[in-house]
Scaffold this active site. Structure first.
Site: not given
Ligand code: A3P
Length: 280
Positions: A102, A181
């Site tokens: 990050h 995303y």
């Molecule tokens: P939410 O908290 O809105 O559900 P990171 O991986 O950068 O930490 O981001 C986490 C976010 O990505 C979370 O969002 C998580 O649920 C979402 N996320 C993880 N896997 C995912 C998938 N396969 N499809 C869609 N969103 C996903």
């Protein structure tokens, strides 16, 4: 290095640290400081994104594409998270690796630029991102909006995405794939195919469909539910996985405040973020 306490109204404190003028979570400062000088391999890929942009999702898709198989018993994204994992541990992981971080562009390993490694960059609309961030760290939701505007751990989201916009526009020689995303959510097959072409692995249609299923939200959540990221009984990495969940959190007044902030900060930007699905 100094520790900075950002208090919220609930009396909880988001404790971050300042290193060389930047905010970070309280990871080992030695590891964070070493990131720019990490020695990378010619076939490494680096995944960059502000926290909560969907980095786990993209990591999983990228890894499946690179390895040419769907892995259930494989090292998680965290094992290649260069902000936390010492170089000696990263060196033990077999190629091809998807290192992930990050940190801001200027703190990326310099090898990324000199070796012209492939960079995956993921971004997400800031309203869903702040909701996701809040649910990751907890506290009081209303306190996260001003925190978000001033900068959370890893600093300001606005500065982060505006910097990447400039880097992509002004550095045509770098190999960067810009992934939103919301586009991945709307049309995973098309985006995975784009990713496959970018990585130069040319996977076929059937395999791309398999990856799309293997990496959809509920499948990934099920796969990782016992592993990590469970905080107070909630899965902080696989929470809801939707576009537009912010509507369940923002009040009308908060939304107006946020829109105004967004207009001000993004006034000179051409970046477009989708705040709902299937938005133009
Ligand atoms: P939410 O908290 O809105 O559900 P990171 O991986 O950068 O930490 O981001 C986490 C976010 O990505 C979370 O969002 C998580 O649920 C979402 N996320 C993880 N896997 C995912 C998938 N396969 N499809 C869609 N969103 C996903």
């Amino acid at each position: 290095m100094s520790v900075v306490n950002i208090p919220d109204a609930a009396g909880k404190i988001l404790t971050v640290q300042e290193i060389d003028g930047r905010l970070y979570p309280r990871f080992d400062p030695g590891v964070l400081r070493n990131v720019p000088s990490l020695k990378l391999r010619d076939d490494d890929v680096i995944l960059c994104g502000f926290p909560k942009s969907g980095t786990h999702w993209l990591f999983e898709i990228g890894r499946s594409l690179l390895h040419g198989k769907l892995g259930t018993d494989v090292k998680p994204k965290e094992s290649l998270f260069v902000d936390m994992v010492p170089e000696s541990e990263l060196n033990k992981v077999d190629s091809p690796r998807i290192l992930n971080t990050h940190v801001r562009f200027d703190r990326l390993p310099s090898d990324v630029k000199t070796k012209n490694l492939k960079i995956l960059y993921v971004r997400r609309n800031p309203k869903d991102l702040v909701v996701s961030y809040y649910n990751h760290t907890h506290g009081e939701f209303k306190d996260y909006l001003p925190l978000f505007s001033n900068g959370l751990a890893y600093g300001s989201w606005f500065e982060y995405v505006l910097e990447w916009e400039k880097i992509i526009a002004n550095n045509q020689e770098l190999s960067i794939l810009d992934v939103a995303y919301e586009n991945l959510k709307e049309d995973p097959i098309q985006e995975i195919r784009r990713l496959s072409d970018f990585l130069g692995v040319q996977r076929n249609k059937d395999f791309i469909e398999e990856i799309s299923d293997f990496c959809n939200f509920s499948t990934m959540k099920g796969r990782f539910k016992d592993k990590m990221g469970i905080k107070d009984g909630h899965n902080i990495f696989y929470r809801k996985g939707e576009v537009g969940d912010w509507k369940n959190w923002f009040t009308v007044a908060q939304n107006e405040w946020f829109d105004q902030l967004y207009r001000e900060k993004m006034a000179d930007s051409k970046l477009k973020f989708k705040f709902t699905l299937n938005e133009d």
